[in-house]
Structure formats: structure tokens, C-alpha cells
Enzyme design. Structure first.
Site, PDB file in Angstrom:
ATOM      1  CG  ASP A   1      -2.126  -0.983   1.154  1.00  0.00           C
ATOM      2  OD1 ASP A   1      -2.252  -1.408   0.005  1.00  0.00           O
ATOM      3  OD2 ASP A   1      -2.502  -1.464   2.105  1.00  0.00           O
ATOM      4  N   GLY A   2       1.846   1.078   0.589  1.00  0.00           N
ATOM      5  CA  GLY A   2       2.878   2.297   0.747  1.00  0.00           C
ATOM      6  C   GLY A   2       3.387   2.876  -0.746  1.00  0.00           C
TER       7      GLY A   2
ATOM      8  CG  HIS B   1       6.009  17.399  23.457  1.00  0.00           C
ATOM      9  ND1 HIS B   1       7.150  17.585  24.212  1.00  0.00           N
ATOM     10  CD2 HIS B   1       5.282  18.616  23.487  1.00  0.00           C
ATOM     11  CE1 HIS B   1       7.155  18.937  24.773  1.00  0.00           C
ATOM     12  NE2 HIS B   1       6.017  19.418  24.573  1.00  0.00           N
TER      13      HIS B   1
ATOM     14  CB  THR C   1      -8.967   0.234   6.397  1.00  0.00           C
ATOM     15  OG1 THR C   1      -8.520   0.700   5.020  1.00  0.00           O
ATOM     16  CG2 THR C   1     -10.567  -0.186   6.172  1.00  0.00           C
TER      17      THR C   1
ATOM     18  CD  GLU D   1      -2.797   8.206   6.961  1.00  0.00           C
ATOM     19  OE1 GLU D   1      -1.732   8.450   6.536  1.00  0.00           O
ATOM     20  OE2 GLU D   1      -3.744   7.328   7.023  1.00  0.00           O
TER      21      GLU D   1
ATOM     22  CB  SER E   1      -8.008   6.679  10.481  1.00  0.00           C
ATOM     23  OG  SER E   1      -9.200   6.803  11.141  1.00  0.00           O
ATOM     24  CG  LEU E   2      -8.796   0.293  11.815  1.00  0.00           C
ATOM     25  CD1 LEU E   2     -10.268   0.276  12.175  1.00  0.00           C
ATOM     26  CD2 LEU E   2      -8.623  -0.861  10.784  1.00  0.00           C
TER      27      LEU E   2
ATOM     28  NE  ARG F   1      -1.867  19.556  27.907  1.00  0.00           N
ATOM     29  CZ  ARG F   1      -0.874  20.129  27.671  1.00  0.00           C
ATOM     30  NH1 ARG F   1      -0.565  21.173  27.096  1.00  0.00           N
ATOM     31  NH2 ARG F   1       0.246  19.838  28.491  1.00  0.00           N
TER      32      ARG F   1
END
Length: 291
Positions: A71-72, A156, A186, A146, A189-190, A173
Site C-alpha cells: 500500500d505504501g 508530546h 482502514t 490521511e 486512523s483505524l 490538547r
């Protein structure tokens, strides 16, 4: 035959990908296609009978791009090829392979179906991200999966505000925020607890990263909204924006970030037996039918 000029793009320094690239090249030459190979992988191909070019140059001439890798690899190619509205199909030589549908063991058979028009065509929207400093556009990029606002330091927290179509939504925050498309729902985020959005939805999800409150939850909004993040001046360090974990943009305290739907779209080609829910069930290890 619907495709005459084929772009061939691959995962670099990967034995399995190299094997598939050579098999595909031989197949395409037998079909009489003009083959334009990404210059980064051209050296691993055997024989001749192909041209070498950059991704942008492939986008300008190709009718179809075949991406061999995970996928990359697909994401890296897709951001560039979407600018040219080139159809893209993936051969999986990675891990999960949500975007690379073709099994390398039957790549010639699947490509033959595609050349005969027995395939599924799909368009997916991508994101445009822009960073403004003192009201002036400072940097921009695009993302298929994303856009992630995160700190340059590990673990941090930062402070920022989020606006939807110029209406204040919330301040936060946290370690950052993930803004994901259905395609990216998928992915990162998943893993952050975000919902899965099916590809036909015209929506994006906003997923907080380790928020400093128990009431903060992911939210899904219309993809046609303008999402603005205002980074607080109280942040003492530089933060970053990552696009598909590939492109990184620097964000200073006080900068405004605009995320919106990109005018370009990703055109995907799937094998004729492609089914999104079957992909989810297989890749995520969901249960099979009981009856």
C-alpha cells in the site's frame, strides 16, 4: 484493447516485486503495449523494449499504471498519478494490501481480464492540505489516506483549535489529530480508534490522538467541508503535518492548516471479483459465514 501505454511502477530493492515486474513486462511486450517504467526501478528489469521515465512523465502518457508493491508503494504513486487521472491497479507485494488487489501468483490471468474490460473501475477522492503563515500560503501537499497533525517530539502534547466551514468545532490538547478519507480509514486512523468508512461515502473522519480528556471522540464530517486547524501560539515547539506518512510539512505555532477535498481523484482498477467487504473480512481477520 482499452489500454495502449502502460506505466510500470515497483517497490524498490524487493526480490518478490522484481520478479513480478519482469513477469508483467514480458506479458505487456507480448501484448504489443508501449511500456514506460519508473526510472527508480528500470534497472532491475531484464532485457529491453521499454522506456524509462519519472512518475510525472508516466502520468502524462500512460493509459494505465501498474504498481507492484504494498500500500505504501501505491500511495506514493497515486498522489502523483491522480493529477493526470491515470487508472491505477496494484499487484500486492507488501503486507495487508488494501489497495493492491492482484495476487502475484495469478497476475497474468488477472491482467488479461482487465485488458478485456472485465474489471471494476472506481474513483476515490483525495485531500488537499495547505499551511498558512501570517495569512500567506507557506506550503501544500496532497494525501490519499490521511493528513496527520503531530508533534515533532515523541509523546508530546500540543494545543490547537478545529473549525468546520469557519465554524468553531472544538479545541484540543492532545498528541495530534488524524484527518482520514474513506480510503485511509482502514490505515492509521483505524489503529487510532477511528471508524471504517466505506469507499462510496463522501466523508472524512477526524480522529484525536491520545486526547487529554475522556470526552473526546472521533467525528465524521462531510468531505466537502473545509477543515481548519489553528495551532496555538502557546506551543513551544515546531509541529508537523504528515501526508500518507510520506510527505512532511513543518507547522509553526500560530499557523493555520486548511484541509479540503482535492480537485483530483484517484482512479482505481479492481479485478472483476473485487468485493470491499471481502477485503475487510480477509485483511482484518473478521469471522466467516456461519451458515
Amino acid at each position: 484493447m482499452p489500454f495502449k501505454t502502460i506505466g510500470l511502477i515497483g517497490k524498490q530493492i524487493h526480490q518478490g516485486a522484481n520478479e513480478s515486474l519482469n513477469v508483467i513486462l514480458k506479458y505487456l511486450k507480448a501484448k504489443g503495449c508501449r511500456v514506460v517504467v519508473d526510472s527508480k526501478v528500470a534497472k532491475v528489469l531484464q532485457g529491453n523494449g521499454f522506456e524509462s521515465a519519472s512518475l510525472d512523465e508516466i502520468g502524462e502518457v500512460a493509459d494505465l499504471a501498474i504498481v507492484v508493491g504494498g500500500d505504501g508503494s501505491m500511495l506514493g504513486a497515486a498522489r502523483e498519478l491522480a493529477k493526470h487521472d491515470v487508472a491505477v491497479v496494484g499487484v500486492n507485494r507488501g503486507n495487508l494490501g488494501f489497495l493492491t488487489d492482484i495476487n502475484p501468483d495469478d497476475v497474468e490471468e488477472q491482467l488479461e481480464y482487465i485488458f478485456q474490460g472485465e474489471c471494476i473501475r472506481e474513483q476515490r477522492f483525495i485531500l488537499q492540505v495547505e499551511v498558512y503563515r501570517d495569512g500567506i500560503l507557506n506550503d501544500s501537499s496532497s494525501a490519499v489516506n490521511e493528513v496527520v497533525l503531530h508533534h515533532s517530539s515523541v509523546a508530546h502534547m500540543m494545543e490547537f483549535e478545529v473549525y468546520i466551514d469557519d465554524t468553531f468545532a472544538f479545541s484540543q490538547r492532545s498528541d495530534g489529530l488524524i484527518v482520514a478519507t474513506p480510503t485511509g480509514s482502514t490505515a492509521y486512523s483505524l489503529s487510532g480508534g477511528g471508524p471504517i468508512l466505506t469507499p462510496e461515502l463522501d466523508a472524512v473522519t477526524l480522529v484525536p490522538m491520545f486526547p487529554h480528556t475522556l470526552s473526546s471522540r472521533p467525528i465524521v464530517v462531510d468531505a466537502n467541508c473545509d477543515i481548519t486547524m489553528k495551532v496555538s501560539m502557546d506551543n513551544t515547539e515546531i509541529v508537523q503535518l504528515s501526508c500518507d506518512s510520506h510527505v512532511s510539512l513543518t507547522v509553526m505555532p500560530g499557523d493555520n492548516i486548511l484541509i479540503k477535498k482535492n480537485k483530483d481523484k484517484l482512479s482505481l482498477i479492481h479485478p472483476k471479483d473485487y468485493n470491499y467487504y471481502n477485503v475487510l473480512r480477509t485483511k482484518l481477520g473478521w469471522g466467516s459465514k456461519l451458515y
